[in-house]
Design a protein around this motif. Sequence first.
Motif, PDB file in Angstrom:
ATOM      1  N   GLY A 142       7.104 -31.071   0.720  1.00 13.39           N
ATOM      2  CA  GLY A 142       6.811 -29.682   1.042  1.00 13.39           C
ATOM      3  C   GLY A 142       5.382 -29.425   1.501  1.00 13.39           C
ATOM      4  N   LYS A 143       4.724 -30.436   1.957  1.00 14.27           N
ATOM      5  CA  LYS A 143       3.355 -30.243   2.470  1.00 14.27           C
ATOM      6  C   LYS A 143       3.409 -29.543   3.828  1.00 14.27           C
ATOM      7  N   GLY A 144       2.247 -29.043   4.265  1.00 15.13           N
ATOM      8  CA  GLY A 144       2.188 -28.402   5.574  1.00 15.13           C
ATOM      9  C   GLY A 144       2.680 -26.971   5.540  1.00 15.13           C
ATOM     10  N   TRP A 145       3.644 -26.651   6.419  1.00 10.82           N
ATOM     11  CA  TRP A 145       4.081 -25.256   6.555  1.00 10.82           C
ATOM     12  C   TRP A 145       4.553 -24.630   5.243  1.00 10.82           C
ATOM     13  N   GLN A 176       3.601 -25.099   2.213  1.00 14.43           N
ATOM     14  CA  GLN A 176       2.430 -24.756   1.407  1.00 14.43           C
ATOM     15  C   GLN A 176       1.726 -23.534   1.983  1.00 14.43           C
ATOM     16  N   GLN A 177       1.599 -23.481   3.298  1.00 16.94           N
ATOM     17  CA  GLN A 177       0.966 -22.328   3.937  1.00 16.94           C
ATOM     18  C   GLN A 177       1.785 -21.058   3.691  1.00 16.94           C
ATOM     19  N   ALA A 178       3.114 -21.209   3.731  1.00 21.54           N
ATOM     20  CA  ALA A 178       3.988 -20.063   3.475  1.00 21.54           C
ATOM     21  C   ALA A 178       3.815 -19.555   2.044  1.00 21.54           C
ATOM     22  N   ALA A 179       3.676 -20.484   1.101  1.00 21.79           N
ATOM     23  CA  ALA A 179       3.480 -20.095  -0.296  1.00 21.79           C
ATOM     24  C   ALA A 179       2.167 -19.325  -0.455  1.00 21.79           C
ATOM     25  N   GLU A 180       1.127 -19.772   0.226  1.00 24.95           N
ATOM     26  CA  GLU A 180      -0.149 -19.061   0.163  1.00 24.95           C
ATOM     27  C   GLU A 180      -0.007 -17.651   0.731  1.00 24.95           C
ATOM     28  N   ARG A 181       0.711 -17.542   1.811  1.00 26.16           N
ATOM     29  CA  ARG A 181       0.924 -16.234   2.439  1.00 26.16           C
ATOM     30  C   ARG A 181       1.662 -15.291   1.489  1.00 26.16           C
ATOM     31  N   VAL A 182       2.731 -15.773   0.876  1.00 26.69           N
ATOM     32  CA  VAL A 182       3.516 -14.951  -0.043  1.00 26.69           C
ATOM     33  C   VAL A 182       2.700 -14.601  -1.289  1.00 26.69           C
ATOM     34  N   ALA A 183       1.940 -15.557  -1.806  1.00 26.01           N
ATOM     35  CA  ALA A 183       1.117 -15.302  -2.988  1.00 26.01           C
ATOM     36  C   ALA A 183       0.099 -14.199  -2.721  1.00 26.01           C
ATOM     37  N   LEU A 201       6.002 -20.068 -14.354  1.00 20.30           N
ATOM     38  CA  LEU A 201       6.931 -20.793 -13.489  1.00 20.30           C
ATOM     39  C   LEU A 201       6.274 -22.069 -12.994  1.00 20.30           C
ATOM     40  N   ALA A 202       7.017 -23.172 -13.036  1.00 17.16           N
ATOM     41  CA  ALA A 202       6.470 -24.466 -12.640  1.00 17.16           C
ATOM     42  C   ALA A 202       7.397 -25.173 -11.673  1.00 17.16           C
ATOM     43  N   ASP A 203       6.815 -25.952 -10.778  1.00 15.97           N
ATOM     44  CA  ASP A 203       7.542 -26.871  -9.922  1.00 15.97           C
ATOM     45  C   ASP A 203       6.595 -28.024  -9.605  1.00 15.97           C
ATOM     46  N   SER A 204       6.878 -28.802  -8.599  1.00 15.09           N
ATOM     47  CA  SER A 204       6.033 -29.940  -8.251  1.00 15.09           C
ATOM     48  C   SER A 204       5.173 -29.688  -7.027  1.00 15.09           C
ATOM     49  N   ASP A 205       5.323 -28.516  -6.401  1.00 14.93           N
ATOM     50  CA  ASP A 205       4.711 -28.282  -5.101  1.00 14.93           C
ATOM     51  C   ASP A 205       4.071 -26.919  -4.954  1.00 14.93           C
ATOM     52  N   GLY A 206       4.398 -25.989  -5.869  1.00 14.85           N
ATOM     53  CA  GLY A 206       3.865 -24.640  -5.784  1.00 14.85           C
ATOM     54  C   GLY A 206       4.621 -23.726  -4.858  1.00 14.85           C
ATOM     55  N   VAL A 207       5.562 -24.262  -4.089  1.00 17.49           N
ATOM     56  CA  VAL A 207       6.284 -23.449  -3.114  1.00 17.49           C
ATOM     57  C   VAL A 207       7.396 -22.658  -3.796  1.00 17.49           C
TER      58      VAL A 207
END
Length: 532
Positions: free
Chosen positions: A244-247, A249-256, A324-330
């Motif tokens: 889940g690197k790249g887009w 991760q960027q999407a998660a930052e945007r939503v956060a 909430l936890a996962d391995s990627d933050g997404v």
Amino acid sequence: MIQKITPQQLRQFYDDGRELAALDVREEGVYSRDGHLLRVSNVPLSVLELRVPALLPRKTVRIVVCDGGEGLAAQAAEKLQAGGYADVSVLDGGTPAWKAAGGRLYTGVYVPSKAFGEYIQHEDAPPEVTATELDAWMKSGKDMVVVDSRPLAEFKRNSIPGAYDCPSAELPYRMPAFVKSPDTTVVVNCGGRTRSIIGAQVLINAGFPNKVYALRDGTQGWKLAGLQLNHGRTEAVPPPADGGKGWPQQAAERVARRFGVRRIDLKRLRELQADKSRTTYLFDVRNPEEYEAGHLPGAIHAPGGQMVQATDTFIAVRPSVVLLADSDGVRATMTAAWLVQMGHQEVYVVAAGAADCSGRGTPAPAMLDGAELHEASISAAELKRALDAGQAQVANLDSSLQHREGHIPGAWHVVRSRLQDQLPKIPATPLLVFSAAEEPLARLAAADASRLTTIPVQVLAGGAAGWSAAGFPLETGDTRMTGAADDLNYRALDRKDKVEEAMREYLKWEVELLDAVASDPDFGFRRFPRES
């Protein structure tokens, strides 16, 4: 003595800002059919000892137990008190008293989550496509992909032809690597409406570049349009090879940023968990295989899409702290954003690495303190010999739907909370054997039964799955039912007759739900500005 409170006092509890867990302990089918409060978790008395430890992790939390006036709430309250919960009350008169005092009752299950889906449709208006339109797109060869946002088990039961499974919280994580062209149209569906809407909107919120649609009314709308569904399919969108690197991760930052999702480290996690004055939940929102391979110790498995679909089955205490936890933050970020919009004030994403995830497998569920488990077991082979000799009867505690789909030949369907009335309907033999997919449930029921009958009682090790693993066949059908099949809220497609009528009624219920809850004092959904 169990303390009783009035509907007016419960209203004050809801409004005073202190932690509260309201539990309705009727069987799911009765709870759904006869009506219940909005902010309540359905925890049937049959499974109370199995569900409560995860739902109510803090023994001093304030608890109100309710029912429909049948007396089940008092039984549940006694169990909770015996299990160490210090602040337990019963709603005097149950839901009829709440209604008589001017409170609103709701039919159906997962009402807050279902209403939230309609809220998102009303406020964000993700584009929709009808089943007829989608069928025409397919026949025309349109560049498109259909993704089903339900868990794989539901996808296997019925799916749109050509669809791939991808639970909704996984969509921004998996879809970028799966969809190669920005010109490919993406259609998200579920069984009805909620996860179609949430699934489409999570991609839109994430900034997914493709055109995204929700399939209006999901597989039920497809069926009502006279189109055929697939059954038994397992095609799924694979996880991204790069984690889940790249887009994503960027999407998660945007939503956060948009929804104010906060992140914490393990030090802060431990500080929150150490605070015994507040209820703190820790959930791992990844898929089952990832969770079993390694998770934060103490984390409860709660796939993100299901948390949004059925939040009240995971979070009973409000206000509370949700981690909430996962391995990627997404996936954790996407799930957290929905919970924040649903009105949960303290939701955090935990930053954790693989080295921190020392938990392995799926832990056995914690049991309510003081719960009595029957110890005597019987193997599948031993039970087969006893049945062949006419020396045993089987009491099956699986849901009535599970019973229909497969049970030990000759088994009688029973509900644990109704054993006193139902056990006399089972013909007497020298041995009574209890079976359940959740073996602890069979052991709880067997302990209850040993106080109700003089017949020796045992538990089938492994339940029906163990029976099948030993090479013995299962029987299907609604045979030997000792009571009404109202232990479960049946989906429309699981009904035996009037299926289309049930689908239309269900979809109408979903559409009208937002108007029903919008004027309720406990309505608390939140809006956030769109990104400029």
